[in-house]
Design a protein around this motif. Structure first.
Motif, PDB file in Angstrom:
ATOM      1  N   TRP A  55       6.088   2.093   0.427  1.00 33.42           N
ATOM      2  CA  TRP A  55       5.198   1.001   0.046  1.00 33.42           C
ATOM      3  C   TRP A  55       5.218   0.041   1.228  1.00 33.42           C
ATOM      4  O   TRP A  55       6.267  -0.485   1.577  1.00 33.42           O
ATOM      5  CB  TRP A  55       5.693   0.292  -1.211  1.00 33.42           C
ATOM      6  CG  TRP A  55       5.578   1.122  -2.452  1.00 33.42           C
ATOM      7  CD1 TRP A  55       6.556   1.855  -3.028  1.00 33.42           C
ATOM      8  CD2 TRP A  55       4.412   1.284  -3.265  1.00 33.42           C
ATOM      9  NE1 TRP A  55       6.079   2.484  -4.157  1.00 33.42           N
ATOM     10  CE2 TRP A  55       4.764   2.138  -4.328  1.00 33.42           C
ATOM     11  CE3 TRP A  55       3.111   0.787  -3.200  1.00 33.42           C
ATOM     12  CZ2 TRP A  55       3.866   2.509  -5.323  1.00 33.42           C
ATOM     13  CZ3 TRP A  55       2.221   1.154  -4.202  1.00 33.42           C
ATOM     14  CH2 TRP A  55       2.598   2.002  -5.237  1.00 33.42           C
TER      15      TRP A  55
ATOM     16  N   PHE B 234      -2.733   8.216   3.007  1.00 33.75           N
ATOM     17  CA  PHE B 234      -2.929   7.613   1.690  1.00 33.75           C
ATOM     18  C   PHE B 234      -3.055   8.741   0.669  1.00 33.75           C
ATOM     19  O   PHE B 234      -3.371   9.876   1.040  1.00 33.75           O
ATOM     20  CB  PHE B 234      -4.214   6.778   1.678  1.00 33.75           C
ATOM     21  CG  PHE B 234      -4.146   5.533   2.511  1.00 33.75           C
ATOM     22  CD1 PHE B 234      -3.581   4.372   1.999  1.00 33.75           C
ATOM     23  CD2 PHE B 234      -4.653   5.518   3.797  1.00 33.75           C
ATOM     24  CE1 PHE B 234      -3.518   3.219   2.771  1.00 33.75           C
ATOM     25  CE2 PHE B 234      -4.603   4.371   4.577  1.00 33.75           C
ATOM     26  CZ  PHE B 234      -4.024   3.220   4.059  1.00 33.75           C
TER      27      PHE B 234
ATOM     28  N   TYR C 250       0.848  -1.183   0.000  1.00 38.57           N
ATOM     29  CA  TYR C 250       0.000   0.000   0.000  1.00 38.57           C
ATOM     30  C   TYR C 250       0.883   1.233   0.000  1.00 38.57           C
ATOM     31  O   TYR C 250       1.872   1.292   0.722  1.00 38.57           O
ATOM     32  CB  TYR C 250      -0.922  -0.016   1.235  1.00 38.57           C
ATOM     33  CG  TYR C 250      -1.768  -1.266   1.267  1.00 38.57           C
ATOM     34  CD1 TYR C 250      -3.002  -1.288   0.640  1.00 38.57           C
ATOM     35  CD2 TYR C 250      -1.305  -2.436   1.860  1.00 38.57           C
ATOM     36  CE1 TYR C 250      -3.765  -2.444   0.623  1.00 38.57           C
ATOM     37  CE2 TYR C 250      -2.059  -3.596   1.843  1.00 38.57           C
ATOM     38  CZ  TYR C 250      -3.289  -3.593   1.230  1.00 38.57           C
ATOM     39  OH  TYR C 250      -4.038  -4.736   1.200  1.00 38.57           O
TER      40      TYR C 250
ATOM     41  N   LYS D 188       0.164  -4.723   4.826  1.00 39.80           N
ATOM     42  CA  LYS D 188      -1.013  -4.454   5.663  1.00 39.80           C
ATOM     43  C   LYS D 188      -0.610  -4.264   7.123  1.00 39.80           C
ATOM     44  O   LYS D 188      -1.056  -3.316   7.768  1.00 39.80           O
ATOM     45  CB  LYS D 188      -2.011  -5.594   5.543  1.00 39.80           C
ATOM     46  CG  LYS D 188      -3.200  -5.450   6.467  1.00 39.80           C
ATOM     47  CD  LYS D 188      -4.124  -6.648   6.388  1.00 39.80           C
ATOM     48  CE  LYS D 188      -5.261  -6.522   7.373  1.00 39.80           C
ATOM     49  NZ  LYS D 188      -6.177  -7.658   7.308  1.00 39.80           N
TER      50      LYS D 188
ATOM     51  N   ILE E 114      -9.047  -3.872   4.842  1.00 36.57           N
ATOM     52  CA  ILE E 114      -8.002  -4.381   3.960  1.00 36.57           C
ATOM     53  C   ILE E 114      -7.980  -5.902   4.041  1.00 36.57           C
ATOM     54  O   ILE E 114      -7.806  -6.462   5.131  1.00 36.57           O
ATOM     55  CB  ILE E 114      -6.621  -3.809   4.330  1.00 36.57           C
ATOM     56  CG1 ILE E 114      -6.626  -2.286   4.188  1.00 36.57           C
ATOM     57  CG2 ILE E 114      -5.539  -4.423   3.462  1.00 36.57           C
ATOM     58  CD1 ILE E 114      -5.352  -1.620   4.683  1.00 36.57           C
TER      59      ILE E 114
ATOM     60  N   LYS F 258      -9.722   0.844  -4.053  1.00 31.75           N
ATOM     61  CA  LYS F 258      -8.664  -0.132  -4.265  1.00 31.75           C
ATOM     62  C   LYS F 258      -8.168  -0.008  -5.703  1.00 31.75           C
ATOM     63  O   LYS F 258      -8.958  -0.022  -6.649  1.00 31.75           O
ATOM     64  CB  LYS F 258      -9.194  -1.541  -4.016  1.00 31.75           C
ATOM     65  CG  LYS F 258      -8.147  -2.605  -4.101  1.00 31.75           C
ATOM     66  CD  LYS F 258      -8.766  -3.944  -3.728  1.00 31.75           C
ATOM     67  CE  LYS F 258      -7.720  -5.010  -3.621  1.00 31.75           C
ATOM     68  NZ  LYS F 258      -8.318  -6.286  -3.193  1.00 31.75           N
TER      69      LYS F 258
END
Length: 143
Positions: free
Chosen positions: A120, A41, A22, A123, A141, A101
């Motif tokens: 990056w 994010f 992510y 989770k 997630i 997503k």
């Protein structure tokens, strides 16, 4: 065995080949206390886009510059949460934050912009960056 091996940096898409990663950005974020940079994010305030997905695409495009190596999974958000104002920032009203997503396709590197730093993360690592929202993120997630 090669003794000079070191783990890939958090900026590499190849650092956890068997796990989803992510993208988190460090920089200005809507509602951040005192306008200080925070981890978040990719985000964008909804303005006049036709749909929330178009807004999400615009947010990611502002960071990546090009979406030709990305794929948005579906047209609906995968989740949302209501962000309440923080005592330190009383002039920011509560708002809804939607999560979409998207996946990286056929590339191992992006030129990430519009932030001071990026990572990056897996989770489990995401949960460490956002301990206050860990329960929500853990259920939203998958994997």
């Amino acid at each position: 065995m090669c003794s000079s091996w070191s783990p890939p940096p958090l900026m590499s898409l190849r650092r956890a080949l068997d796990r989803r990663l992510y993208l988190l950005l460090f920089g200005n974020s809507y509602g951040a206390p005192g306008g200080k940079p925070v981890w978040h994010f990719p985000e964008k305030n909804y303005e006049s886009e036709e749909t929330l997905r178009k807004c999400a695409e615009s947010a990611l495009k502002s960071v990546l510059g090009d979406l030709s190596h990305t794929y948005f999974v579906g047209n609906a958000p995968m989740g949302h949460m209501v962000i309440q104002p923080i005592d330190k920032v009383p002039d920011v009203p509560s708002y809804k934050q939607f999560f979409f997503k998207s996946q990286v396709i056929a590339t191992n590197k992006f030129q990430i912009g519009k932030c001071e730093d990026f990572v990056w993360v897996t989770k489990d690592e995401v949960l460490g960056y956002f301990p206050e929202q860990a329960e929500f993120l853990n259920t939203m997630i998958i994997g």
